[in-house]
Design an enzyme around this catalytic site. Structure first.
Site, mmCIF file in Angstrom:
data_model
loop_
_atom_site.group_PDB
_atom_site.id
_atom_site.type_symbol
_atom_site.label_atom_id
_atom_site.label_comp_id
_atom_site.label_asym_id
_atom_site.label_seq_id
_atom_site.Cartn_x
_atom_site.Cartn_y
_atom_site.Cartn_z
ATOM 1 N N HIS A 180 0.960 -1.186 0.149
ATOM 2 C CA HIS A 180 0.012 -0.045 -0.111
ATOM 3 C C HIS A 180 0.979 1.321 -0.016
ATOM 4 C CE1 HIS A 180 -3.856 -2.177 0.667
ATOM 5 N NE2 HIS A 180 -2.861 -2.981 1.482
ATOM 6 N N ARG A 235 -0.379 4.480 -0.745
ATOM 7 C CA ARG A 235 -1.134 5.748 -0.277
ATOM 8 C C ARG A 235 -1.476 6.779 -1.133
ATOM 9 N NH1 ARG A 235 -3.473 1.936 3.064
ATOM 10 N NH2 ARG A 235 -2.636 1.599 4.931
ATOM 11 N N ASN A 255 -6.508 0.591 -3.164
ATOM 12 C CA ASN A 255 -7.327 1.254 -2.275
ATOM 13 C C ASN A 255 -6.664 2.840 -1.855
ATOM 14 O OD1 ASN A 255 -5.107 -0.079 -0.800
ATOM 15 N ND2 ASN A 255 -6.690 -0.360 0.883
ATOM 16 N N HIS A 290 -2.608 -12.518 2.191
ATOM 17 C CA HIS A 290 -2.358 -12.486 3.656
ATOM 18 C C HIS A 290 -3.242 -13.686 4.356
ATOM 19 C CE1 HIS A 290 -6.147 -10.058 3.341
ATOM 20 N NE2 HIS A 290 -5.353 -8.898 3.423
ATOM 21 N N ASN A 308 -5.392 -6.531 9.562
ATOM 22 C CA ASN A 308 -6.373 -6.823 8.967
ATOM 23 C C ASN A 308 -5.820 -7.933 8.029
ATOM 24 O OD1 ASN A 308 -8.902 -7.995 7.897
ATOM 25 N ND2 ASN A 308 -9.906 -6.151 7.440
ATOM 26 N N ASP A 320 2.229 -6.996 2.800
ATOM 27 C CA ASP A 320 0.979 -6.086 3.134
ATOM 28 C C ASP A 320 1.334 -4.749 3.721
ATOM 29 O OD1 ASP A 320 -1.514 -5.116 3.401
ATOM 30 O OD2 ASP A 320 -2.412 -6.532 4.985
#
Length: 424
Positions: free
Chosen positions: A56, A58, A88, A226, A272, A299
């Site tokens: 990620h 961002r 995301n 994951h 998560n 992750d």
């Protein structure tokens, strides 16, 4: 023009030693370099540049937590020459236009940035995203990670559609009815005692069981993000024995950290899927060794302090992963003899590159191949200091721990993206 390079007496994943010569971004015969920069690599091991299938970054939208620049510098520090950027962001990578923006924004980065496209528009799980246009822009891996594609009919449609373009769906396996919005801790004795909403193991495994059968039905592969539970490992063993088209990843934190870390309510350890139990960790490690789980995915999930510095139940999910990923693998598997360097290269370079269809990454260290590699000192150790991270964020679960510090240099396309002081 980048100066030619000669790494002398470096160890290779197969256990042999050789001189590696680099010119114009590729590995060449040692006699074909002209006035090279010489690096004495005796005692070091060269691995193909690591590839992270799950990062990620961002950017765009949350540049206060991470940017493409800082995220790929953290990647280079961890030995990675390519990262697959999850969709995301804000805006979500769910259009061909957004994929083109990411390619442009990643110019000048310290590692190759491989866009992952969203499966559904806005990650809402209601309508398929622009799969064809993103595929035309070069995307081959699609994911709503952070959310599960929980509608079975929509998942089937996405798989059928992507079968025509050679795509793969990377699924965040979380049944939203079994592990709803409030779930934040592995369901069990610890969650009950601490008063935290439980995230049961079955919420993961039931989605994986469904998806592998949809993959078999459609002929389109599914990748499980994951993996965190022993139950999911058993589903994967069954699916692979049946020849179903499925691959899976495990994170370093799910291999080393347990739900016991949550005892102090430190939100750094809110992730998560959640940290699980010792039996889960044991099952995950065995599965990585025997190939049931194909690869490591970090992750890497940076968060600004104002998103993490809350009560555990209110804090954002996620932790940093890129810089210490190889360290955890060395500690748990290389130093214990469970994996050799060739096994590490398969799980952290070759397999993820195949998954994401990255042709110039995950290649063997042979003449003519791209000069993407990292140099590793198998004996180096250090105490992790979150303040020293190349990432903008500080939610580092390894802070204060004594771990291997293996990466001394990273080369992408023949150029140094990271070099430890004293190497050059």
């Amino acid at each position: 023009m980048t100066r030619d390079l000669l790494l002398t007496q470096v160890g290779l994943p197969d256990g042999t030693t050789a001189d590696l010569a680099i010119s114009a971004g590729r590995l060449v015969e040692p006699g074909d370099v002209n006035d090279p920069q010489r690096v004495d690599a005796a005692g070091l091991t060269a691995l193909p540049g690591l590839v992270d299938p799950h990062t990620h970054l961002r950017e765009p939208g949350r540049e206060d937590a991470e940017t493409i620049d800082t995220g790929t510098r953290a990647a280079a520090r961890g030995g990675f020459t390519a990262v697959c950027a999850m969709a995301n962001t804000n805006p979500v990578t769910d259009t061909g236009e957004q994929v083109a923006w990411l390619h442009q924004a990643a110019r000048g980065a310290s590692a190759q940035v491989v866009p992952i496209g969203a499966v559904t528009k806005g990650l809402k799980g209601e309508e398929l995203a622009e799969l064809a246009l993103m595929a035309r822009a070069g995307v081959r891996m699609f994911s709503d990670d952070g959310k599960c594609v929980h509608d079975a009919r929509l998942m089937r449609r996405a798989l059928e559609y992507l079968g025509d373009v050679g795509g793969v769906i990377a699924q965040h396996a979380q049944d939203p009815r079994l592990a709803g919005p409030g779930a934040c801790c592995h369901e069990g004795e610890v969650s009950g005692r601490l008063g935290l909403a439980g995230w049961p193991a079955v919420a993961e495994s039931v989605i994986v069981a469904r998806d592998v059968q949809l993959a078999q039905l459609t002929g389109t592969p599914v990748h499980v993000c994951h993996v965190s539970t022993a139950e999911t490992v058993e589903v994967l063993r069954w699916a692979k024995a049946k020849g179903m088209p499925v691959t899976a990843e495990v994170t370093p934190h799910h291999l080393m950290l347990t739900v016991a870390e949550v005892e102090g309510y430190d939100p750094t350890y809110k992730v998560n899927p959640p940290l699980r139990t010792e039996p889960d960790l044991s099952a995950l490690a065995d599965a990585l060794v025997d190939g049931t789980i194909d690869m490591i995915g970090t992750d890497h999930a940076p968060h600004a302090d104002h998103d993490k510095a809350h009560a555990f139940s209110d804090a954002a999910f996620g932790m940093l992963g890129l810089e210490q990923a190889l360290a955890v693998v060395v500690e748990l598997f290389v130093n214990t003899g469970r994996l050799d360097w060739a096994g590490v290269a398969e799980r952290m370079s070759h397999a993820p590159a195949r998954l994401a269809r990255i042709t110039e990454q995950g290649r063997p260290l042979r003449i003519g191949e791209p000069a993407n590699l990292c140099l590793v000192d198998p004996t180096a150790r250090a105490t992790v200091d979150r303040a020293a991270s190349a990432s903008l964020s500080r939610n580092n679960p390894w802070h204060g721990r004594d771990l291997p510090d293996p990466v001394v240099g990273t080369l992408w396309r023949g150029e140094w993206t990271y070099a430890q002081e004293g190497l050059l």
